[in-house]
Design an enzyme around this catalytic site. Structure first.
Site, PDB file in Angstrom:
ATOM      1  N   ASP A 130      -9.299  -7.283  -4.646  1.00  0.00           N
ATOM      2  CA  ASP A 130      -8.662  -6.032  -4.241  1.00  0.00           C
ATOM      3  C   ASP A 130      -9.476  -4.848  -4.752  1.00  0.00           C
ATOM      4  O   ASP A 130      -9.902  -4.826  -5.903  1.00  0.00           O
ATOM      5  CB  ASP A 130      -7.252  -5.969  -4.828  1.00  0.00           C
ATOM      6  CG  ASP A 130      -6.297  -5.113  -4.018  1.00  0.00           C
ATOM      7  OD1 ASP A 130      -6.746  -4.073  -3.515  1.00  0.00           O
ATOM      8  OD2 ASP A 130      -5.116  -5.483  -3.908  1.00  0.00           O
ATOM      9  N   HIS A 178      -7.200  -6.241  -0.367  1.00  0.00           N
ATOM     10  CA  HIS A 178      -6.083  -5.305  -0.381  1.00  0.00           C
ATOM     11  C   HIS A 178      -4.908  -5.805   0.450  1.00  0.00           C
ATOM     12  O   HIS A 178      -3.753  -5.658   0.061  1.00  0.00           O
ATOM     13  CB  HIS A 178      -6.571  -3.952   0.133  1.00  0.00           C
ATOM     14  CG  HIS A 178      -5.507  -2.907   0.239  1.00  0.00           C
ATOM     15  ND1 HIS A 178      -4.678  -2.580  -0.809  1.00  0.00           N
ATOM     16  CD2 HIS A 178      -5.138  -2.108   1.276  1.00  0.00           C
ATOM     17  CE1 HIS A 178      -3.849  -1.615  -0.430  1.00  0.00           C
ATOM     18  NE2 HIS A 178      -4.096  -1.329   0.828  1.00  0.00           N
ATOM     19  N   SER A 204       0.832  -1.201   0.000  1.00  0.00           N
ATOM     20  CA  SER A 204       0.000   0.000   0.000  1.00  0.00           C
ATOM     21  C   SER A 204       0.872   1.258   0.000  1.00  0.00           C
ATOM     22  O   SER A 204       1.633   1.480  -0.931  1.00  0.00           O
ATOM     23  CB  SER A 204      -0.966  -0.036   1.187  1.00  0.00           C
ATOM     24  OG  SER A 204      -2.009   0.892   1.033  1.00  0.00           O
TER      25      SER A 204
END
Length: 551
Positions: free
Chosen positions: A467, A514, A239
């Site tokens: 995701d 994610h 991320s």
């Protein structure tokens, strides 16, 4: 984007952007809501009851203890080492800057597991605070070192926004099985249990202020590398950590063997991110991060993702479901966007630009803080065993309530709606293609005649099957890096072509969202081990092993 057909074929993953949050199906499965969920307008969202929330707030568990509890779930470890030089006491009510202790008794003692209790051992596990130059600058580090064998490779792991190294607890054991590797996980400066110096950006210029915010993190990483006497390493970032990993590769070239980006933020260029037209909150990455239920995510197969694309790189820049004779639209891949979106609410934009972070609300809310955090943790960790989910909730809350520091960089790096102010798609093609000195160091003070271009860098982008991060941006980045390689090699010598290491590929982790390293940790670990072994094989072929981990 067309829906998947009944015969199992699906549309182009290259054009897939942020995904709608998955609705919770617990009610459909007959789960009975708790008393806390029945009460109040937001009872179903903030799952922790008022009484339980007050108890957690009152208990005031220090972040060091919370990290220790999470790492105790690492297989074969049980009693993990935990340095207590930072966050060994609960945060004060006035939120004063964390004081780094110099007490040697607060340093952790490394833990060794032998082959009798650890089938993949012997290994040494350690927790250490690595001090950097300047006032109150230090990085929290957790490492796993293999014993009784030559160690010539290093993996460095960077977490996402507001998180901490403890979130990788499902990966430490699996990744440290690879012979010859030492694993390092770091808390970013100003996050996790690293020190939290005041965050300030001095420049009034937009681009320079973005660079200052990025430098806050990548300069600390580079100083840590020098402190650890590591010449080259493999860098994994999740991320925001993925965004910073790219920024590091561009600013400090010549030190990476491979770059692995796990659901990185900030790749696509969104024309609405810095203008009046902004995404709806329900379409922004932050909204999906809060609302997506992992219990559904880890059990759900996304029919929009072709099976051939899962954990298989699309190195031809074609989608498997697309006709092989049809090339993706280059323009769309450079700037993958969906239809025009409505503006964000003015109050949300105001809070974002005023740099009011989500963690500020947790700190201000007092006894309601644990309940607010449960709105995220109850969904994010819903697929895990209850004890582990509870440990991660306590860990997250203990980090979120710490003194604000690195979190304030977010507003400079991302625009409202969580799209990058300086999108990586504009510059990611420069990864592995920077000018460095003949001996492989930075070129800032080196004459042009003594410079050479990097030989390319293997880049892996990983996304979860479910995701909500922009997977289309990953494919666009893959294509852009491969095109840059083709452009450079057009005028390269035969030797330069032979030595070029630049590759780019996208991988999809099945039944993961994610947080691919946690949702699909078994497959993630297997993919990572393969990538690490590839680095080792390449080093053996070149007879140029990386420098050892410690001085």
């Amino acid at each position: 984007m067309a829906a998947a057909t009944t015969d199992g074929s699906s549309d182009d993953l290259h054009t897939r952007t942020q995904q709608s949050p998955l609705a919770s199906k617990r009610a459909q499965q007959g789960n009975t809501p708790t008393e806390a969920n029945r009460k109040g307008r937001f009872g179903g969202f903030f799952t922790l009851g008022y009484k339980e929330g007050f108890s957690q707030w009152w208990a005031n568990v220090p972040a060091a203890a919370a990290e220790h509890a999470v790492l105790s779930y690492v297989p074969y470890l049980q009693n993990p080492p935990t340095q207590t030089q930072t966050d060994s006491a609960p945060p004060s009510a006035n939120g004063s800057t964390i004081v780094v202790s110099n007490d040697p008794d607060k340093e952790a003692v490394p833990i060794r597991t032998d082959s009798l209790t650890d089938p993949y051992g012997p290994r040494q596990w350690n927790s250490e605070l690595v001090r950097l130059t300047g006032k109150n600058r230090a990085l929290n580090e957790f490492s796993v070192e293999r014993l009784g064998e030559a160690k010539d490779q290093n993996l460095v792991m960077l977490h996402g926004y507001g998180a901490g190294l403890g979130f990788f607890y499902k990966n430490f054991e699996g990744l440290s099985r690879v012979p010859g590797w030492t694993i390092f996980a770091l808390d970013l400066l100003g996050m996790g249990r690293s020190s939290r110096p005041p965050f300030r950006v001095h420049s009034k210029d937009r681009q320079k202020s973005i660079a200052e915010a990025e430098d806050w993190f990548v300069d600390a990483l580079e100083e840590w590398r020098v402190k650890r006497n590591i010449d080259r390493f493999t860098l994994l970032g999740h991320s925001l950590g993925g965004y910073m990993a790219v920024a590091y590769a561009l600013k400090y070239p010549g030190h990476l063997n491979k770059l692995i980006l796990a659901s990185p933020v900030g790749i696509p260029e969104d024309p609405y991110a810095v203008n009046a037209e902004m995404p709806e909150p329900s379409q922004s990455t932050l909204a999906n991060e809060i609302s997506q239920d992992q219990d559904v995510t880890t059990k759900h197969t996304n029919s929009n993702v072709p099976d051939a694309a899962k954990t298989a790189g699309d190195n031809n820049n074609f989608l498997n479901a697309r006709s092989k004779g049809q090339k993706p639209d280059h323009k769309d891949n450079d700037n993958p966007t969906s239809a025009p979106r409505k503006p964000l609410p003015k109050w949300l934009t105001y809070l974002w630009d005023a740099n009011i972070s989500p963690f500020s609300i947790v700190r201000w809310s007092g006894p309601l803080g644990p309940r607010f955090v449960s709105g995220w943790t109850s969904r994010r960790f819903s697929h895990l065993p209850p004890n582990e989910a509870q440990a991660l909730h306590t860990y997250a809350y203990s980090l979120f309530r710490q003194h604000g520091s690195g979190e304030y960089a977010l507003a400079y790096i991302l625009a409202p709606g969580a799209f990058a102010r300086s999108p990586l798609i504009r510059r990611i093609q420069g990864v592995g293609r920077q000018m460095i000195s003949l001996n492989g160091t930075s070129t800032s003070s080196v004459a042009v005649a003594q410079q050479r271009r990097e030989n390319g860098l293997p880049v892996v982008l990983m996304y979860g099957e479910n995701d909500w991060m922009d997977i289309a941006g990953g494919y666009a980045a893959e294509q852009k890096m491969n095109e840059e390689k083709e452009r450079i090699l057009q005028t390269a010598t035969a030797e330069q072509r032979s030595n070029d290491r630049g590759t780019a590929k996208c991988l999809i982790i099945k039944k993961a969202g994610h947080h691919v390293y946690l949702d699909g940790w078994e497959e993630f670990n297997e993919v990572m081990r393969n990538e690490m072994e590839d680095v080792s094989q390449h080093a053996r072929r070149d007879h140029m092993p990386s420098k050892g981990a410690y001085p």
